[in-house]
Design an enzyme around this catalytic site. Structure first.
Site, PDB file in Angstrom:
ATOM      1  N   GLY A  40       0.776  -1.241   0.000  1.00 44.98           N
ATOM      2  CA  GLY A  40       0.000   0.000   0.000  1.00 44.98           C
ATOM      3  C   GLY A  40       0.802   1.282   0.000  1.00 44.98           C
ATOM      4  O   GLY A  40       0.242   2.364  -0.171  1.00 44.98           O
ATOM      5  N   CYS A  70      -6.788  -8.458  -2.356  1.00 46.73           N
ATOM      6  CA  CYS A  70      -6.008  -7.287  -1.955  1.00 46.73           C
ATOM      7  C   CYS A  70      -6.543  -6.106  -2.763  1.00 46.73           C
ATOM      8  O   CYS A  70      -6.495  -6.133  -4.002  1.00 46.73           O
ATOM      9  CB  CYS A  70      -4.536  -7.538  -2.280  1.00 46.73           C
ATOM     10  SG  CYS A  70      -3.464  -6.125  -1.985  1.00 46.73           S
ATOM     11  N   ASN A  71      -7.086  -5.136  -2.064  1.00 45.99           N
ATOM     12  CA  ASN A  71      -7.634  -3.959  -2.760  1.00 45.99           C
ATOM     13  C   ASN A  71      -6.538  -3.219  -3.526  1.00 45.99           C
ATOM     14  O   ASN A  71      -6.760  -2.705  -4.615  1.00 45.99           O
ATOM     15  CB  ASN A  71      -8.255  -2.992  -1.755  1.00 45.99           C
ATOM     16  CG  ASN A  71      -9.479  -3.557  -1.072  1.00 45.99           C
ATOM     17  OD1 ASN A  71     -10.599  -3.199  -1.396  1.00 45.99           O
ATOM     18  ND2 ASN A  71      -9.285  -4.450  -0.119  1.00 45.99           N
ATOM     19  N   CYS A 177      -9.350  -2.520   2.601  1.00 45.19           N
ATOM     20  CA  CYS A 177      -8.082  -3.265   2.637  1.00 45.19           C
ATOM     21  C   CYS A 177      -8.394  -4.544   3.399  1.00 45.19           C
ATOM     22  O   CYS A 177      -8.995  -4.496   4.484  1.00 45.19           O
ATOM     23  CB  CYS A 177      -7.020  -2.443   3.360  1.00 45.19           C
ATOM     24  SG  CYS A 177      -5.514  -3.389   3.752  1.00 45.19           S
ATOM     25  N   HIS A 179      -6.634  -6.509   5.057  1.00 42.08           N
ATOM     26  CA  HIS A 179      -6.040  -6.616   6.397  1.00 42.08           C
ATOM     27  C   HIS A 179      -7.027  -6.126   7.463  1.00 42.08           C
ATOM     28  O   HIS A 179      -7.080  -6.655   8.570  1.00 42.08           O
ATOM     29  CB  HIS A 179      -4.754  -5.790   6.489  1.00 42.08           C
ATOM     30  CG  HIS A 179      -3.549  -6.508   5.962  1.00 42.08           C
ATOM     31  ND1 HIS A 179      -3.392  -6.805   4.634  1.00 42.08           N
ATOM     32  CD2 HIS A 179      -2.456  -6.993   6.600  1.00 42.08           C
ATOM     33  CE1 HIS A 179      -2.238  -7.439   4.468  1.00 42.08           C
ATOM     34  NE2 HIS A 179      -1.655  -7.576   5.651  1.00 42.08           N
TER      35      HIS A 179
END
Ligand code: DGL
Length: 217
Positions: A40, A70-71, A177, A179
């Site tokens: 990122g 994953c964006n 995201c 995560h």
């Protein structure tokens, strides 16, 4: 069915766990690229090259579908990957701007995502198409993925972002995201029922079903 899941790190695992529930008979292989995390904060070129290199085992394994969980990689690299591997099915994950704009009553939404996602052409196109008439807050979450990956989340940092978004009248908070899916419960608590917290995991299984039905292999 063989499903490959890719993320830079631990975000892919939470997506893969959900897919296991939906496709108990599938072989699900989750891979990551922890050596190069976080994506990122990287340039577009780096994200494209790293993603392309990292997914090679999933391409070589003849995955029926590869989920780019994953964006950052989806918004930056997915169109490149689709062109480079035209016979490979991909499902991407990107910030749910459209859903957020449909849900908001205050016309203010907050998108929590990495700096690279927020800068990407794809994300900005989504915003233009679906959120032109609403205010989109983009709080600084630049170190969230690394904190979550290291299992050392400073909740006061998360809390101040959520409190500030609520104070600015956001009634939808987009987890942009993967995560951040790991702290969904904490963010939900912090939002004190004043905002919808949305993330796209439930739609991934639906997209896989639709895609693979259209193009059986
Ligand atoms: N999980 C990734 C995403 O959805 C980002 C993590 C990173 O910065 O590497 O955007």
């Amino acid at each position: 069915m063989k499903i490959g899941v890719f993320d830079s790190g631990i975000g892919g695992e939470i997506v893969a766990n959900d897919l296991k529930k939906h496709f108990p008979d599938a072989t699900i292989t989750a891979i990551n690229d922890r050596a190069h995390l976080p994506y990122g904060t990287k340039t577009e070129e780096q994200v494209i090259n790293l993603t392309d290199t990292a997914i090679q085992p999933l391409i070589a394994a003849a995955s029926d579908v590869i989920v780019i969980a994953c964006n950052t990689a989806t918004t930056i690299a997915l169109s490149f990957l689709r062109k480079k591997y035209p016979d490979q099915l991909f499902v991407g994950i990107e910030p749910m701007i459209k859903t957020a704009s449909e849900l908001t009553r205050t016309n203010v939404v907050a998108v929590c995502a990495t700096p690279a996602t927020l800068k990407s052409k794809r994300y900005n196109e989504l915003k233009k198409s679906f959120a032109a008439d609403i205010t989109v807050l983009e709080p600084d979450c630049s170190d969230w993925a690394s904190m979550i990956e290291a299992n050392s989340v400073d909740m006061s940092r998360i809390s101040s972002v959520i409190a500030d978004s609520l104070a600015k009248k956001a009634d939808v908070i987009v987890l942009g995201c993967t995560h951040y899916h790991w702290i969904y419960e904490q963010i939900t608590k912090l939002s004190q029922e004043r905002a919808h917290i949305i993330e796209p995991t439930p739609s991934i299984a639906r997209q896989i079903t639709a895609l693979t039905a259209k193009r059986p292999r």
